[in-house]
Design a protein around this motif. Structure first.
Motif, short mmCIF file in Angstrom:
data_model
loop_
_atom_site.label_atom_id
_atom_site.label_comp_id
_atom_site.label_asym_id
_atom_site.label_seq_id
_atom_site.Cartn_x
_atom_site.Cartn_y
_atom_site.Cartn_z
N ILE A 1 -7.03 -5.07 0.73
CA ILE A 1 -8.02 -6.27 1.00
C ILE A 1 -7.29 -7.24 1.89
O ILE A 1 -7.52 -8.10 2.76
N THR B 1 -10.44 -0.28 -3.77
CA THR B 1 -10.00 -1.01 -5.21
C THR B 1 -10.66 -0.51 -6.08
O THR B 1 -10.39 -0.22 -7.45
N VAL C 1 -5.47 0.41 -8.18
CA VAL C 1 -5.95 -1.18 -8.00
C VAL C 1 -4.93 -1.95 -7.23
O VAL C 1 -5.21 -2.70 -6.17
N ALA C 2 -3.73 -1.61 -7.44
CA ALA C 2 -2.61 -2.41 -6.55
C ALA C 2 -2.74 -2.27 -5.04
O ALA C 2 -2.58 -2.86 -4.08
N LEU D 1 -5.84 -3.82 -3.71
CA LEU D 1 -5.81 -5.13 -3.63
C LEU D 1 -4.80 -5.71 -2.16
O LEU D 1 -5.26 -6.50 -1.53
N ALA E 1 -13.10 -2.88 -0.70
CA ALA E 1 -13.61 -3.16 -1.98
C ALA E 1 -13.73 -1.87 -2.53
O ALA E 1 -13.40 -1.35 -4.07
N CYS F 1 0.96 -1.31 0.13
CA CYS F 1 -0.14 0.00 -0.06
C CYS F 1 0.80 1.07 -0.07
O CYS F 1 0.61 2.18 -0.66
#
Length: 421
Positions: free
Chosen positions: A136, A169, A129-130, A133, A166, A116
């Motif tokens: 998450i 993301t 997006v990385a 994920l 989510a 992150c």
């Protein structure tokens, strides 16, 4: 429902002249071991070092753009990340990493936080997006470990937290813009929903039914306070790194040395505002509460109040990085506001921290926050002038506060406020 404290390293058994301890002494030693507060482990400290890298990356993000819009985005990112850091602080307080499997799983969470952090500089473009994920993964690891004591009741806070991840993301997938900002804001809201839901869910924890937040609140105050204090110390290290980064490539002469001394004085004064008295007083305040009340105190003091304190350090570090290499020059408006604003935000957070735990005196923190903002115009003369003004304000605030504290200790305490050393 607290975890059993780890055994102390030293031998607590008392012995007589013949070298044999009595059964009574052994019982006393065992009782002492059970009641002794648990200390922060080196793995937890390692975890905090990884997490603080996110603050370093946020400083990079701010240093590149000191606009109010960017500050707002940094606040959203940090609020989301710090929520899960706080969740891990509760987790390792009650599920200590004392065996191999827990340590390995916790390291997976560390990997998530590090990923992150690496994605932060481009989180609103190619790396969104990385980031999501990885977040998450951070959330899933926390839920899996906390299930060891909460079993199926972990879903009461795991589901909102995973829904927030989510949203983050999805924000990365839309690649910036208003939609991304809205999704980040939705993530913050969902995280705030988690304790509301878990406060309404009751479960069987072996000693009768209890609300989930009530069991989460039965934490070890000494460990919890120490953990956040160490986090703050590591974050202060970021301001020192910023001083070094700002001075990089500049000849180390007497004017630069004087500027570095002022910057370090400012950072040390911020350290003193918390570690002078607040930490020990906070431990007493948390120890005096229990269950849901302790959970709420912990949330107000170490989440809602710590966010501005930690962000204040990050904002100050961004300002220091701009100022140190240009001490004799007038500072741009953004850097000038970052210098004074970072200190003010920290003081406001610390004032909220004191209000939450009823630690006095409080008046000087409010006056100090206003006074440091009044130093912004000095930047039009030079960066050194603003640094000097900020350092003088902070030192005077601490001196005045210490004088007031001593006068209060000599007389009766003020109405309902605790004076704790």
């Amino acid at each position: 429902m607290t975890a059993t404290p780890a055994p102390a390293d030293s031998d607590h058994s008392a012995s007589h002249g013949n070298g044999h301890s009595t059964g009574h002494d052994t019982d006393q030693a065992a009782a002492h071991e059970q009641s002794a507060p648990r200390r922060v482990t080196t793995l937890e400290l390692f975890f905090d070092l990884v997490f603080v890298f996110t603050i370093t990356q946020l400083t990079v993000l701010l240093a590149g753009d000191l606009s109010f819009a960017q500050v707002g985005r940094v606040l959203l990112i940090f609020a989301v990340l710090y929520w899960m850091y706080g969740a891990y602080a509760y987790l390792t307080n009650q599920v200590p990493p004392e065996n191999l499997s827990r340590r390995v799983i916790l390291m997976v969470g560390m990997f998530g936080f590090l990923t992150c952090a690496l994605a932060i500089p481009k989180v609103f473009s190619v790396d969104g997006v990385a980031f999501g994920l990885a977040f998450i993964l951070v959330t899933a690891v926390h839920s899996a470990l906390y299930a060891l004591i909460h079993r199926q009741y972990v879903l009461s806070f795991a589901v909102p937290n995973l829904a927030a991840a989510a949203c983050v993301t999805a924000a990365g997938a839309v690649n910036g813009g208003t939609a991304a900002d809205v999704l980040w804001l939705a993530a913050v809201v969902l995280q705030q929903v988690a304790p509301v839901v878990s406060g309404r869910v009751t479960g069987d924890y072996g000693q009768g039914r209890a609300r989930v937040t009530e069991t989460v609140g039965e934490l070890d105050p000494a460990h919890f306070v120490e953990r956040h204090g160490l986090l703050l110390i590591i974050a202060f290290g970021e301001s020192v790194v910023a001083i070094g980064a700002g001075a990089s490539g500049t000849r180390l002469d007497w004017p630069l040395a004087a500027g570095i001394a002022l910057a370090l004085t400012l950072a040390a004064a911020l350290w003193w505002t918390y570690f002078g008295h607040d930490e020990s007083a906070a431990e007493h305040a948390l120890a005096a509460a229990s269950g849901i009340q302790r959970f709420r105190l912990g949330m107000r003091a170490y989440y809602y109040s710590f966010i501005p304190m930690l962000l204040g350090i990050a904002i100050l570090a961004a300002g220091l990085k701009k100022a140190i290499g240009h001490l004799g020059d007038a500072l741009p408006a953004g850097a000038a506001v970052a210098l004074a604003g970072g200190v003010a935000v920290f003081l406001v957070g610390d004032l909220c921290f004191r209000l939450s735990l009823r630690i006095s005196p409080m008046f000087f923190r409010a006056v100090g926050a206003a006074a440091v903002l009044a130093m912004i115009p000095l930047a039009s003369a030079s960066a050194a002038a603003e640094l000097l003004g900020l350092a003088v304000v902070m030192v005077l605030m601490l001196v005045a506060e210490e004088g007031a504290r001593r006068r209060q200790l000599r007389g009766p305490t003020s109405h309902g406020e605790s004076i704790t050393h």
